[in-house]
Write a protein that holds these residues in place. Structure first.
Motif, mmCIF file in Angstrom:
data_model
loop_
_atom_site.group_PDB
_atom_site.id
_atom_site.type_symbol
_atom_site.label_atom_id
_atom_site.label_comp_id
_atom_site.label_asym_id
_atom_site.label_seq_id
_atom_site.Cartn_x
_atom_site.Cartn_y
_atom_site.Cartn_z
ATOM 1 N N SER A 24 0.830 -1.216 0.000
ATOM 2 C CA SER A 24 0.000 0.000 0.000
ATOM 3 C C SER A 24 0.862 1.263 0.000
ATOM 4 O O SER A 24 0.509 2.270 -0.628
ATOM 5 N N ILE A 27 2.256 1.565 -3.553
ATOM 6 C CA ILE A 27 1.158 2.027 -4.424
ATOM 7 C C ILE A 27 0.959 3.529 -4.254
ATOM 8 O O ILE A 27 0.823 4.261 -5.233
ATOM 9 N N SER A 31 1.339 6.470 -7.122
ATOM 10 C CA SER A 31 0.046 6.984 -7.585
ATOM 11 C C SER A 31 0.139 8.354 -8.267
ATOM 12 O O SER A 31 -0.652 8.651 -9.158
ATOM 13 N N THR A 34 1.977 7.445 -11.938
ATOM 14 C CA THR A 34 1.417 6.416 -12.816
ATOM 15 C C THR A 34 -0.089 6.325 -12.621
ATOM 16 O O THR A 34 -0.624 6.802 -11.625
ATOM 17 N N GLN A 35 -0.734 5.694 -13.567
ATOM 18 C CA GLN A 35 -2.166 5.436 -13.427
ATOM 19 C C GLN A 35 -2.404 3.926 -13.337
ATOM 20 O O GLN A 35 -3.422 3.431 -13.785
ATOM 21 N N TRP A 36 -1.429 3.252 -12.749
ATOM 22 C CA TRP A 36 -1.527 1.808 -12.623
ATOM 23 C C TRP A 36 -2.530 1.431 -11.536
ATOM 24 O O TRP A 36 -2.651 2.102 -10.511
ATOM 25 N N HIS A 37 -3.215 0.325 -11.764
ATOM 26 C CA HIS A 37 -4.106 -0.232 -10.756
ATOM 27 C C HIS A 37 -3.268 -0.918 -9.677
ATOM 28 O O HIS A 37 -2.136 -1.336 -9.933
ATOM 29 N N ASP A 38 -3.841 -1.036 -8.499
ATOM 30 C CA ASP A 38 -3.151 -1.689 -7.388
ATOM 31 C C ASP A 38 -2.662 -3.076 -7.783
ATOM 32 O O ASP A 38 -1.536 -3.469 -7.452
ATOM 33 N N LYS A 39 -3.505 -3.803 -8.505
ATOM 34 C CA LYS A 39 -3.160 -5.174 -8.898
ATOM 35 C C LYS A 39 -1.931 -5.198 -9.814
ATOM 36 O O LYS A 39 -1.104 -6.105 -9.718
ATOM 37 N N THR A 40 -1.807 -4.199 -10.680
ATOM 38 C CA THR A 40 -0.644 -4.108 -11.568
ATOM 39 C C THR A 40 0.632 -3.969 -10.748
ATOM 40 O O THR A 40 1.632 -4.654 -11.004
ATOM 41 N N LYS A 42 1.092 -4.818 -7.616
ATOM 42 C CA LYS A 42 1.334 -6.060 -6.878
ATOM 43 C C LYS A 42 1.905 -7.138 -7.801
ATOM 44 O O LYS A 42 2.765 -7.922 -7.389
ATOM 45 N N THR A 43 1.466 -7.161 -9.061
ATOM 46 C CA THR A 43 2.024 -8.103 -10.040
ATOM 47 C C THR A 43 3.489 -7.783 -10.281
ATOM 48 O O THR A 43 4.344 -8.693 -10.341
#
Length: 125
Positions: A24, A27, A31, A34-40, A42-43
């Motif tokens: 977190s 992330i 933030s 980037t405009q990446w999602h949390d899941k991205t 974490k991947t």
């Protein structure tokens, strides 16, 4: 040598800002840029763990991530790799290319002169 994609390097930059860090926190650091999602993210952390660029410690349900490589070490190795691949290990063509296209600031020139002088002093020249 560990090879990192541009996205993985961005995650590493966020982690080098302060570690250990929860996903977190990483992330949150990413933030703004980037405009990446949390899941991205974490991947990407999972990939970095797999590459052994990042380690983790489980604390209850949370994971604390830490880099296993230092930023300075990584960038030095990547710089040497770039110079070897594109300039046959020679730095002069790289610097002269920047000088010829006027991409060296006066500050860059002064820093290069200082580095060269320090190296010459250490070599006893």
């Amino acid at each position: 040598m560990i090879e990192l994609s541009k996205a993985e390097f961005e995650v590493m930059e966020a982690l080098w800002q302060g570690h250990p860090a929860k996903s977190s926190e990483i992330i949150e650091r990413l933030s703004d840029d980037t405009q990446w999602h949390d899941k991205t993210i974490k991947t990407l952390l999972g990939r970095l763990v797999k590459k052994q660029a990042v380690s983790f410690e489980k604390q209850g349900r949370l994971y604390q991530y830490s880099p296993t490589i230092g930023r300075d070490d990584y960038t030095l190795k990547q710089s040497k790799n770039l110079i070897q691949r594109f300039f046959s290990g020679r730095i002069a063509p790289l610097v002269s290319g920047f000088a010829k296209t006027e991409q060296l600031s006066q500050q860059d020139i002064n820093e290069l002169k200082a580095v060269i002088k320090e190296w010459e002093d250490q070599q006893g020249k």
